[in-house]
Design a protein around this motif. Structure first.
Motif, PDB file in Angstrom:
ATOM      1  N   ASP A 178      25.381  17.812  20.642  1.00 26.25           N
ATOM      2  CA  ASP A 178      25.113  19.259  20.256  1.00 26.25           C
ATOM      3  C   ASP A 178      26.156  19.951  19.493  1.00 26.25           C
ATOM      4  N   ASN A 179      27.424  19.774  19.860  1.00 23.95           N
ATOM      5  CA  ASN A 179      28.796  20.268  19.134  1.00 23.95           C
ATOM      6  C   ASN A 179      28.410  19.514  17.837  1.00 23.95           C
ATOM      7  N   ALA A 180      28.416  18.191  17.646  1.00 27.10           N
ATOM      8  CA  ALA A 180      28.407  17.544  16.457  1.00 27.10           C
ATOM      9  C   ALA A 180      27.591  18.232  15.473  1.00 27.10           C
ATOM     10  N   ILE A 181      26.222  18.388  15.794  1.00 27.24           N
ATOM     11  CA  ILE A 181      25.455  19.254  14.955  1.00 27.24           C
ATOM     12  C   ILE A 181      25.877  20.655  14.741  1.00 27.24           C
ATOM     13  N   LYS A 182      26.218  21.312  15.801  1.00 26.18           N
ATOM     14  CA  LYS A 182      26.671  22.731  15.673  1.00 26.18           C
ATOM     15  C   LYS A 182      27.768  22.931  14.590  1.00 26.18           C
ATOM     16  N   TYR A 183      28.998  22.054  14.725  1.00 19.99           N
ATOM     17  CA  TYR A 183      30.044  22.259  13.869  1.00 19.99           C
ATOM     18  C   TYR A 183      30.118  21.392  12.605  1.00 19.99           C
ATOM     19  N   THR A 184      28.722  21.066  12.184  1.00 17.92           N
ATOM     20  CA  THR A 184      28.498  20.038  10.825  1.00 17.92           C
ATOM     21  C   THR A 184      27.573  21.281  10.056  1.00 17.92           C
ATOM     22  N   ALA A 201      30.194  10.779  15.963  1.00 18.43           N
ATOM     23  CA  ALA A 201      31.044  11.277  15.021  1.00 18.43           C
ATOM     24  C   ALA A 201      30.091  12.107  14.153  1.00 18.43           C
ATOM     25  N   ASP A 202      31.090  13.159  13.386  1.00 24.11           N
ATOM     26  CA  ASP A 202      30.411  14.191  12.469  1.00 24.11           C
ATOM     27  C   ASP A 202      31.024  14.160  11.439  1.00 24.11           C
ATOM     28  N   SER A 203      30.207  14.634  10.185  1.00 21.94           N
ATOM     29  CA  SER A 203      30.878  15.035   8.916  1.00 21.94           C
ATOM     30  C   SER A 203      31.177  16.440   8.841  1.00 21.94           C
ATOM     31  N   LYS A 219      43.969  21.384  23.471  1.00 19.81           N
ATOM     32  CA  LYS A 219      43.595  22.649  23.922  1.00 19.81           C
ATOM     33  C   LYS A 219      41.913  22.673  23.919  1.00 19.81           C
ATOM     34  N   VAL A 220      41.167  22.038  23.099  1.00 20.60           N
ATOM     35  CA  VAL A 220      39.720  22.198  23.295  1.00 20.60           C
ATOM     36  C   VAL A 220      38.954  21.625  24.723  1.00 20.60           C
ATOM     37  N   PHE A 221      39.889  20.793  25.283  1.00 24.44           N
ATOM     38  CA  PHE A 221      39.586  20.481  26.779  1.00 24.44           C
ATOM     39  C   PHE A 221      39.657  21.619  27.681  1.00 24.44           C
ATOM     40  N   PHE A 258      38.441  27.578  25.874  1.00 24.33           N
ATOM     41  CA  PHE A 258      39.140  27.636  24.515  1.00 24.33           C
ATOM     42  C   PHE A 258      38.306  27.330  23.542  1.00 24.33           C
ATOM     43  N   ARG A 259      38.309  28.058  22.450  1.00 22.58           N
ATOM     44  CA  ARG A 259      37.625  27.902  21.262  1.00 22.58           C
ATOM     45  C   ARG A 259      38.432  27.654  20.041  1.00 22.58           C
ATOM     46  N   VAL A 260      38.225  26.749  18.957  1.00 17.39           N
ATOM     47  CA  VAL A 260      39.080  27.049  17.905  1.00 17.39           C
ATOM     48  C   VAL A 260      38.854  28.452  17.245  1.00 17.39           C
ATOM     49  N   GLU A 261      40.027  28.929  16.682  1.00 20.27           N
ATOM     50  CA  GLU A 261      39.792  30.228  15.989  1.00 20.27           C
ATOM     51  C   GLU A 261      38.616  30.335  15.085  1.00 20.27           C
ATOM     52  N   SER A 262      38.598  29.359  14.281  1.00 22.19           N
ATOM     53  CA  SER A 262      37.729  29.437  13.014  1.00 22.19           C
ATOM     54  C   SER A 262      35.967  29.245  13.646  1.00 22.19           C
ATOM     55  N   SER A 263      35.918  28.852  14.900  1.00 18.67           N
ATOM     56  CA  SER A 263      34.434  28.990  15.484  1.00 18.67           C
ATOM     57  C   SER A 263      33.946  30.114  16.060  1.00 18.67           C
ATOM     58  N   ARG A 264      35.112  30.820  16.567  1.00 13.83           N
ATOM     59  CA  ARG A 264      34.844  32.165  17.224  1.00 13.83           C
ATOM     60  C   ARG A 264      33.995  33.207  16.715  1.00 13.83           C
ATOM     61  N   PRO A 281      27.632  30.043  18.112  1.00 18.78           N
ATOM     62  CA  PRO A 281      27.459  30.295  19.560  1.00 18.78           C
ATOM     63  C   PRO A 281      28.154  29.368  20.386  1.00 18.78           C
ATOM     64  N   GLY A 282      28.701  29.758  21.644  1.00 15.26           N
ATOM     65  CA  GLY A 282      29.297  28.791  22.606  1.00 15.26           C
ATOM     66  C   GLY A 282      30.162  29.528  23.698  1.00 15.26           C
ATOM     67  N   ASN A 283      30.433  28.810  24.656  1.00 16.17           N
ATOM     68  CA  ASN A 283      31.532  29.586  25.765  1.00 16.17           C
ATOM     69  C   ASN A 283      32.681  28.839  26.028  1.00 16.17           C
ATOM     70  N   GLY A 284      32.844  27.786  25.274  1.00 12.52           N
ATOM     71  CA  GLY A 284      34.287  27.027  25.498  1.00 12.52           C
ATOM     72  C   GLY A 284      34.272  26.055  26.575  1.00 12.52           C
ATOM     73  N   LEU A 285      32.989  25.678  27.215  1.00 16.11           N
ATOM     74  CA  LEU A 285      32.981  24.970  28.485  1.00 16.11           C
ATOM     75  C   LEU A 285      32.497  23.819  28.198  1.00 16.11           C
ATOM     76  N   GLY A 286      31.951  23.464  27.233  1.00 19.03           N
ATOM     77  CA  GLY A 286      31.133  22.225  26.946  1.00 19.03           C
ATOM     78  C   GLY A 286      32.114  20.992  27.181  1.00 19.03           C
ATOM     79  N   LEU A 287      33.243  20.924  26.335  1.00 21.04           N
ATOM     80  CA  LEU A 287      34.217  19.636  26.287  1.00 21.04           C
ATOM     81  C   LEU A 287      34.935  19.620  27.833  1.00 21.04           C
ATOM     82  N   SER A 288      35.098  20.679  28.591  1.00 17.28           N
ATOM     83  CA  SER A 288      35.672  20.699  29.939  1.00 17.28           C
ATOM     84  C   SER A 288      34.914  19.952  30.581  1.00 17.28           C
TER      85      SER A 288
END
Ligand code: ADP
Length: 258
Positions: free
Chosen positions: A158-164, A186-188, A199-201, A205-211, A215-222
């Motif tokens: 989900d993240n790989a698709i979202k952030y690509t 892996a994504d491009s 920090k992403v775990f 926490f969400r990286v500044e550029s994605s806020r 969409p997201g709540n910063g809990l997926g990788l945790s």
């Protein structure tokens, strides 16, 4: 202190300092656990009234004939759904971290699991004109919790698709190493800056550029990290030039010999 460190008794001072630091760290850990417990309790206590509110909003949506009012109610329903999703994710992480889910362990086929995740996300990748590909070696059974591992791999895809961006590529690999089953996603896409990789775990926490952009709540990788730890595995983030590669290693020695 720096004067005394060279003189007599410096070893004693150092020992005392190290005791103090350890006591402080223990105290911080207790406090952090307390903060987590409070946030979990709040999430738990708010879930029921929020669900009631969401259901009432949904009734209102059906009852109202005015398109403007319907639009406002629809926006509120979306917010309520977002909050409910966050609460559920938070509670699931706590459940996994508490470690009493090992009772749900069984022999599972990781190839089928990865294929099922790919099948689920194929339409989303197509919508973004992305290539979602997989390379899988035949691996033996792994002893673990299928639902949790499915959720973990799904979060990564989900993240790989979202952030690509549109037209990009996502690759899911499954292979065997002497001591571990290795799953990599892996994504491009945009990747994660080196300073944010640890920090992403952390929860929320969400990286500044994605806020505000995605969409997201910063809990997926945790949750992914909690699931990997439950299986005594390891997770790492690598640069993919461009993009990100997340690698999960699940220890093979927890697999019964067949
Ligand atoms: P969410 O995606 O809901 O914000 P996650 O916990 O899954 O939360 O991820 C935390 C942050 O890590 C994301 O907000 C994003 O900034 C970054 N991130 C996660 N996966 C990727 C990825 N594949 N590429 C780039 N950034 C990512």
């Amino acid at each position: 202190f720096s004067e005394r460190i060279d003189g007599k008794g410096s070893r004693g001072d150092l020992r005392q300092l190290s005791i103090n630091i350890n006591q402080m760290l223990d105290r911080i850990e207790v406090l952090m656990n307390g903060v987590r417990q409070v946030s979990d309790n709040i999430a738990h206590d708010l879930r029921t009234p929020l669900t009631r509110l969401r259901n009432r909003l949904s009734e209102l949506y059906n009852e109202t004939a005015c398109p403007d009012a319907q639009g406002e109610v629809a926006a509120l329903i979306e917010e309520a759904d977002g909050l409910l999703g966050t609460f559920s994710a938070l509670l699931r992480i706590t459940q996994v971290e508490s470690g009493n889910r090992r009772s749900g362990f069984a022999d599972i086929d990781l190839c089928t699991l990865v294929s099922d995740v790919i099948e689920l996300y194929e339409p989303l990748a197509q919508d973004k004109d992305q290539q979602l590909e997989t390379g899988m070696a035949k691996v033996g059974a792994f002893h673990g919790d299928r639902n949790l591992l499915f959720q973990a791999v799904a979060n990564l895809v989900d993240n790989a698709i979202k952030y690509t961006p549109e037209g990009g590529r996502v690759f899911v690999g499954l292979s065997v190493e002497p001591a571990a089953f290795k799953i990599s996603v892996a994504d491009s896409g945009v990747g994660i800056p080196a300073g944010d990789k640890e920090k992403v775990f952390q929860r929320f926490f969400r990286v500044e550029s994605s806020r505000g952009k995605q969409p997201g709540n910063g809990l997926g990788l945790s949750l992914v990290q909690a699931v990997v730890r439950l299986h005594e595995g390891e997770i790492s983030l690598e640069d993919n030039h461009p993009g990100l590669r997340v690698v999960i290693r699940l220890p093979r020695d927890t697999t019964p010999v067949v």
